[in-house]
Design a protein around this motif. Structure first.
Motif, short mmCIF file in Angstrom:
data_model
loop_
_atom_site.label_atom_id
_atom_site.label_comp_id
_atom_site.label_asym_id
_atom_site.label_seq_id
_atom_site.Cartn_x
_atom_site.Cartn_y
_atom_site.Cartn_z
N ALA A 145 0.86 -1.19 0.00
CA ALA A 145 0.00 0.00 0.00
C ALA A 145 0.88 1.23 0.00
N TYR A 146 0.33 2.33 -0.51
CA TYR A 146 1.08 3.58 -0.59
C TYR A 146 0.47 4.64 0.31
N LEU A 147 1.35 5.47 0.85
CA LEU A 147 0.95 6.70 1.53
C LEU A 147 1.62 7.85 0.81
N ASP A 148 0.84 8.64 0.08
CA ASP A 148 1.35 9.81 -0.63
C ASP A 148 1.09 11.05 0.21
N ILE A 149 2.11 11.89 0.38
CA ILE A 149 1.98 13.07 1.22
C ILE A 149 2.49 14.31 0.48
N ASN A 150 1.70 15.37 0.51
CA ASN A 150 2.16 16.69 0.09
C ASN A 150 1.79 17.68 1.20
N PRO A 151 2.11 18.97 1.06
CA PRO A 151 1.83 19.89 2.16
C PRO A 151 0.36 20.04 2.52
N GLU A 152 -0.55 19.73 1.60
CA GLU A 152 -1.97 19.93 1.85
C GLU A 152 -2.68 18.70 2.40
N LYS A 153 -2.23 17.52 1.99
CA LYS A 153 -2.97 16.32 2.35
C LYS A 153 -2.11 15.08 2.20
N SER A 154 -2.66 13.96 2.63
CA SER A 154 -2.07 12.66 2.33
C SER A 154 -3.18 11.72 1.91
N ILE A 155 -2.81 10.66 1.19
CA ILE A 155 -3.79 9.67 0.78
C ILE A 155 -3.16 8.29 0.89
N PHE A 156 -3.89 7.36 1.51
CA PHE A 156 -3.44 5.99 1.70
C PHE A 156 -4.30 5.08 0.83
N TYR A 157 -3.68 4.17 0.08
CA TYR A 157 -4.43 3.33 -0.86
C TYR A 157 -3.61 2.09 -1.20
N GLY A 158 -4.30 1.06 -1.70
CA GLY A 158 -3.66 -0.19 -2.06
C GLY A 158 -3.00 -0.12 -3.43
N ALA A 159 -1.85 -0.79 -3.55
CA ALA A 159 -1.14 -0.82 -4.83
C ALA A 159 -1.95 -1.53 -5.90
N ASN A 160 -2.67 -2.59 -5.52
CA ASN A 160 -3.48 -3.32 -6.50
C ASN A 160 -4.61 -2.47 -7.05
N ARG A 161 -5.09 -1.53 -6.25
CA ARG A 161 -6.16 -0.63 -6.71
C ARG A 161 -5.69 0.16 -7.92
N VAL A 162 -4.48 0.64 -7.89
CA VAL A 162 -3.93 1.43 -9.00
C VAL A 162 -3.82 0.57 -10.25
N LYS A 163 -3.36 -0.66 -10.07
CA LYS A 163 -3.19 -1.56 -11.22
C LYS A 163 -4.54 -1.90 -11.85
N ARG A 164 -5.53 -2.20 -11.01
CA ARG A 164 -6.86 -2.52 -11.52
C ARG A 164 -7.48 -1.33 -12.24
N ASP A 165 -7.36 -0.15 -11.64
CA ASP A 165 -7.93 1.05 -12.24
C ASP A 165 -7.28 1.34 -13.59
N SER A 166 -5.97 1.07 -13.69
CA SER A 166 -5.27 1.30 -14.95
C SER A 166 -5.78 0.40 -16.06
N ILE A 167 -6.00 -0.87 -15.73
CA ILE A 167 -6.51 -1.83 -16.71
C ILE A 167 -7.92 -1.46 -17.13
N LEU A 168 -8.77 -1.14 -16.16
CA LEU A 168 -10.16 -0.77 -16.46
C LEU A 168 -10.22 0.54 -17.23
N GLY A 169 -9.32 1.48 -16.91
CA GLY A 169 -9.29 2.75 -17.61
C GLY A 169 -8.96 2.59 -19.08
N ARG A 170 -7.97 1.74 -19.36
CA ARG A 170 -7.62 1.46 -20.76
C ARG A 170 -8.77 0.79 -21.49
N ALA A 171 -9.47 -0.11 -20.77
CA ALA A 171 -10.60 -0.81 -21.38
C ALA A 171 -11.72 0.16 -21.74
N ARG A 172 -11.98 1.13 -20.87
CA ARG A 172 -13.03 2.12 -21.15
C ARG A 172 -12.65 3.00 -22.33
N GLN A 173 -11.38 3.35 -22.43
CA GLN A 173 -10.92 4.20 -23.52
C GLN A 173 -11.03 3.50 -24.88
N THR A 174 -10.68 2.22 -24.89
CA THR A 174 -10.69 1.47 -26.15
C THR A 174 -12.05 0.84 -26.45
#
Length: 271
Positions: free
Chosen positions: A44-73
């Motif tokens: 899982a990732y924790l991304d931090i910048n001066p305004e906020k942070s976000i915690f999320y699973g690495a697999n979520r990003v991979k799944r979203d990428s595959i589904l995003g390409r599928a929607r585009q094509t």
């Protein structure tokens, strides 16, 4: 020449602070109390910048990428086995607002997207015990949260008062945190600079609730996932995964949902 050097230094500083930092945690979970030898491990990732942070699973990003390409094509003929392998127990995001301190959870129940703001404080007791974890000098802290006792090790060498999941509020980044029963643990494995924090595109409607109301919905789903999803479809909310499927696929999905609900009996939050 001196003015130019100062200007370049100022620009470089702005560029540095405009960046974000990504922390990679290894998450270990015992989600089935009847089979404690079955330890689920994900990144899982924790991304931090001066305004906020976000915690999320690495697999979520991979799944979203595959589904995003599928929607585009317009082609959804992707590898179903690959998608199944990317199924995650970290199917939520947690965003922490640095200015307000509000922690917003966004997650799914069935195929509906929900969000709520965490309304419970996290009171820490800093302990005298110290330890060297990796390259960092850390100190131990303890808190009781959502029905579990948690032990965290934080370092002041990384000046972010943040950590994985909902954990935050210590005088430095949380390097490791685990509950007293050994059911869940988060361990920092990697740190790197990134251009910006991860963003997620929302598909469908987002249902915003108070935490207690969200927990009621989640309890209904766990009690009878099939009936919950059928009621969701009948109400016209979203496109339920059982809509437009043949009877065999629907039966398989019903069996899978019941099996998952039965095995997922040891959640990270017990109260």
């Amino acid at each position: 020449m001196k003015k130019i050097s100062i200007l370049l230094l100022g620009l470089a500083s702005q560029l540095f602070f405009a960046q974000a930092t990504r922390f990679l945690y290894q998450v270990s979970m015992k989600i089935d109390s009847t089979n404690r030898n079955d330890v689920k491990t994900e990144n899982a990732y924790l991304d931090i910048n001066p305004e906020k942070s976000i915690f999320y699973g690495a697999n979520r990003v991979k799944r979203d990428s595959i589904l995003g390409r599928a929607r585009q094509t317009g082609s959804f003929n992707f590898d179903r086995t690959q998608m199944q392998n990317l199924r995650s127990n970290i199917d939520f995001t947690i965003e922490k607002n640095s200015k307000t301190g509000v922690k917003t959870v966004q997650t799914r129940i069935a195929r509906e997207q929900y969000s709520y703001d965490e309304d419970r404080p996290m009171d820490w007791k800093i302990l005298p015990e110290t330890a060297k974890i990796g390259e960092y000098k850390t100190q131990k802290a303890e808190t009781n949260f959502a029905g579990r006792t948690w032990y965290a090790w934080f370092t002041t060498e990384i000046p972010f008062q943040d950590g994985p999941y909902k954990f935050s509020g210590l005088p430095g980044l949380i390097i490791k945190v685990e509950d007293s029963k050994g059911d869940y643990s988060f361990d920092l494995k990697e740190t790197k600079k990134i251009a910006e924090v991860q963003t997620f595109n929302l598909t469908g409607n987002l249902i915003k609730l108070k935490r207690k109301d969200f927990e009621k919905q989640n309890a209904l789903f766990k009690k009878d996932p099939v009936s919950f999803m059928q009621a969701s479809m009948s109400s016209g909310r979203g496109n339920g995964p059982m809509r437009n499927t043949d009877p065999n696929q629907r039966k398989q999905m019903e069996e899978r949902l019941k099996d998952e609900a039965k095995k997922n009996n040891n959640p990270i939050e017990l109260q």
